[in-house]
Write a protein that holds these residues in place. Structure first.
Motif, PDB file in Angstrom:
ATOM      1  N   PRO A 250      33.136  45.112  28.116  1.00 19.10           N
ATOM      2  CA  PRO A 250      32.817  43.560  27.920  1.00 19.10           C
ATOM      3  C   PRO A 250      33.539  43.084  29.155  1.00 19.10           C
ATOM      4  O   PRO A 250      34.754  43.214  29.637  1.00 19.10           O
ATOM      5  N   ASP A 251      32.920  42.116  29.771  1.00 17.71           N
ATOM      6  CA  ASP A 251      33.392  41.087  30.708  1.00 17.71           C
ATOM      7  C   ASP A 251      34.121  42.113  31.994  1.00 17.71           C
ATOM      8  O   ASP A 251      35.040  41.703  32.565  1.00 17.71           O
ATOM      9  N   LEU A 252      33.125  43.025  32.538  1.00 19.77           N
ATOM     10  CA  LEU A 252      33.771  43.924  33.311  1.00 19.77           C
ATOM     11  C   LEU A 252      34.011  43.146  34.538  1.00 19.77           C
ATOM     12  O   LEU A 252      35.172  43.357  35.191  1.00 19.77           O
ATOM     13  N   PHE A 253      33.195  42.430  35.176  1.00 21.37           N
ATOM     14  CA  PHE A 253      33.350  41.483  36.572  1.00 21.37           C
ATOM     15  C   PHE A 253      34.723  40.514  36.478  1.00 21.37           C
ATOM     16  O   PHE A 253      35.450  40.920  37.351  1.00 21.37           O
ATOM     17  N   ALA A 254      34.608  39.885  35.477  1.00 16.27           N
ATOM     18  CA  ALA A 254      35.848  38.976  35.367  1.00 16.27           C
ATOM     19  C   ALA A 254      37.152  39.855  35.083  1.00 16.27           C
ATOM     20  O   ALA A 254      38.132  39.711  35.716  1.00 16.27           O
ATOM     21  N   THR A 255      37.144  41.073  34.409  1.00 12.43           N
ATOM     22  CA  THR A 255      38.300  41.546  34.179  1.00 12.43           C
ATOM     23  C   THR A 255      38.622  42.430  35.703  1.00 12.43           C
ATOM     24  O   THR A 255      39.908  42.376  35.957  1.00 12.43           O
ATOM     25  N   LEU A 256      37.664  42.895  36.441  1.00 10.32           N
ATOM     26  CA  LEU A 256      38.225  43.432  37.729  1.00 10.32           C
ATOM     27  C   LEU A 256      38.840  42.325  38.605  1.00 10.32           C
ATOM     28  O   LEU A 256      39.698  42.542  39.440  1.00 10.32           O
ATOM     29  N   VAL A 257      38.393  41.192  38.585  1.00 13.46           N
ATOM     30  CA  VAL A 257      38.671  40.104  39.374  1.00 13.46           C
ATOM     31  C   VAL A 257      40.274  39.838  38.898  1.00 13.46           C
ATOM     32  O   VAL A 257      40.998  39.535  39.891  1.00 13.46           O
ATOM     33  N   ARG A 258      40.437  39.662  37.782  1.00 15.60           N
ATOM     34  CA  ARG A 258      41.725  39.454  37.174  1.00 15.60           C
ATOM     35  C   ARG A 258      42.661  40.369  37.648  1.00 15.60           C
ATOM     36  O   ARG A 258      43.871  40.263  38.080  1.00 15.60           O
ATOM     37  N   ARG A 259      42.359  41.729  37.492  1.00 11.68           N
ATOM     38  CA  ARG A 259      43.260  42.784  37.677  1.00 11.68           C
ATOM     39  C   ARG A 259      43.518  42.847  39.114  1.00 11.68           C
ATOM     40  O   ARG A 259      44.788  43.181  39.460  1.00 11.68           O
ATOM     41  N   GLU A 260      42.455  42.802  40.024  1.00 10.77           N
ATOM     42  CA  GLU A 260      42.919  42.942  41.380  1.00 10.77           C
ATOM     43  C   GLU A 260      43.831  41.743  41.646  1.00 10.77           C
ATOM     44  O   GLU A 260      44.607  41.909  42.786  1.00 10.77           O
ATOM     45  N   GLY A 261      43.736  40.613  41.244  1.00 11.85           N
ATOM     46  CA  GLY A 261      44.419  39.771  41.672  1.00 11.85           C
ATOM     47  C   GLY A 261      45.916  39.505  41.194  1.00 11.85           C
ATOM     48  O   GLY A 261      46.761  39.116  41.933  1.00 11.85           O
ATOM     49  N   HIS A 262      46.240  40.361  40.080  1.00 16.63           N
ATOM     50  CA  HIS A 262      47.556  40.479  39.701  1.00 16.63           C
ATOM     51  C   HIS A 262      48.002  41.689  40.581  1.00 16.63           C
ATOM     52  O   HIS A 262      49.320  41.684  40.794  1.00 16.63           O
ATOM     53  N   GLY A 263      47.299  42.756  40.740  1.00 13.28           N
ATOM     54  CA  GLY A 263      47.839  44.058  41.226  1.00 13.28           C
ATOM     55  C   GLY A 263      47.409  44.150  42.617  1.00 13.28           C
ATOM     56  O   GLY A 263      47.398  45.258  43.267  1.00 13.28           O
TER      57      GLY A 263
END
Length: 293
Positions: A250-263
């Motif tokens: 679920p919400d794959l794209f938004a999850t990738l954006v948030r994950r890369e923003g933090h990491g």
């Protein structure tokens, strides 16, 4: 010869959408304006050299001549007009071809989420809940609204026949609006060096009829599942061929954006939090392709 023809048929001078057509028009206009100066200068250079040749007794020479008001006005007005024309074209074109500006159409745009990986492209169609690698199928004549990000280094998304190169960056989203006016297969590529597999980081955009697009969505929804394990495999550095998936995250794209923003790498976190060059993460779209019909 065949290679040259193939390059012309698949390049920016053979546009297959409104954005690329407008960009080609700007290129032709700018070329014509510059040729309007270059060609007369070349001709006048030959004429002056011929007229003032040593054997021409009719040529009037003025060794003490230093200034002419009309000549000065002409010499400075021509480059000024060139700058005004070129500046006007660039000003108007940069606003009309703003990547985030929606394309005028009676049809609702198709949302497509793009993720650049090492060294492959992942295309997610959230309205249908399907995804594909290195192969994007779209309906002819319908506006395409892209949201783009990266899971690694900065990359560059470009389909020359559709227009508008744009960057993908970790922890950020960029937006791009394109459209394919005719059926066909249009090559795309990464236009930024991003590592060992950069040269093979290519993909295809296939524009088909609405009926064929619906059939492709139905077939993709019955394919392999894009779950956490499949995503980890895709994120491994390396090139790959085509693949299509039913998205189970679920919400794959938004999850990738948030994950890369933090990491992100040192220095990237501040960029990810800045308002410049960053678009909000698009809201989740219901997993149904009924609205795409």
């Amino acid at each position: 010869m065949n290679f040259s023809v193939a390059v012309l048929q698949s390049g920016a001078l053979n546009p297959q959408g409104p954005v690329a057509a407008s960009q080609r028009l700007i290129l032709f206009n700018a070329t014509a304006i510059m040729l309007a100066v270059i060609v007369p200068v070349i001709i006048l250079t030959v004429v002056v050299a011929w007229w003032f040749r040593a054997g021409n007794q009719r040529a009037k020479r003025q060794p003490d001549w230093t200034y002419s008001g009309p000549v000065e006005v002409f010499v400075w007005s021509v480059p000024l007009l060139v700058i005004l024309f070129l500046g006007g074209i660039a000003w108007i074109g940069s606003h009309e071809l703003d990547p985030r500006r929606p394309l005028a159409s009676a049809q609702a745009p198709l949302d497509i989420q793009v993720v650049s990986l090492d060294w492959k492209w992942l295309f997610i169609q959230p309205q249908a809940g399907v995804a594909s690698v290195n192969h994007l199928v779209v309906p002819v004549g319908r506006p395409l609204r892209f949201h783009l990000t990266s899971t690694t280094v900065m990359n560059s998304f470009l389909v020359p026949q559709l227009g508008s190169q744009i960057y993908t960056m970790a922890g950020m989203t960029t937006e791009l609006n394109l459209q394919a006016d005719r059926p066909g297969v249009y090559p795309g590529l990464s236009a930024q060096f991003s590592g060992d597999g950069f040269s093979d980081m290519r993909f295809e955009v296939e524009a088909v009829s609405p009926q064929d697009f619906e059939a492709w969505l139905a077939a993709a929804s019955e394919g392999a599942v894009l779950d956490a394990d499949a995503l980890r495999e895709l994120e491994r550095p390396g090139t790959t061929g085509r693949a299509r998936y039913r998205v189970a995250l679920p919400d794959l794209f938004a999850t990738l954006v948030r994950r890369e923003g933090h990491g992100a790498m040192p220095g990237m976190a501040g960029m990810a939090d800045a308002s410049i060059c960053r678009s909000p993460v698009p809201p989740p779209i219901p997993s149904t392709h009924a609205s795409s019909r």
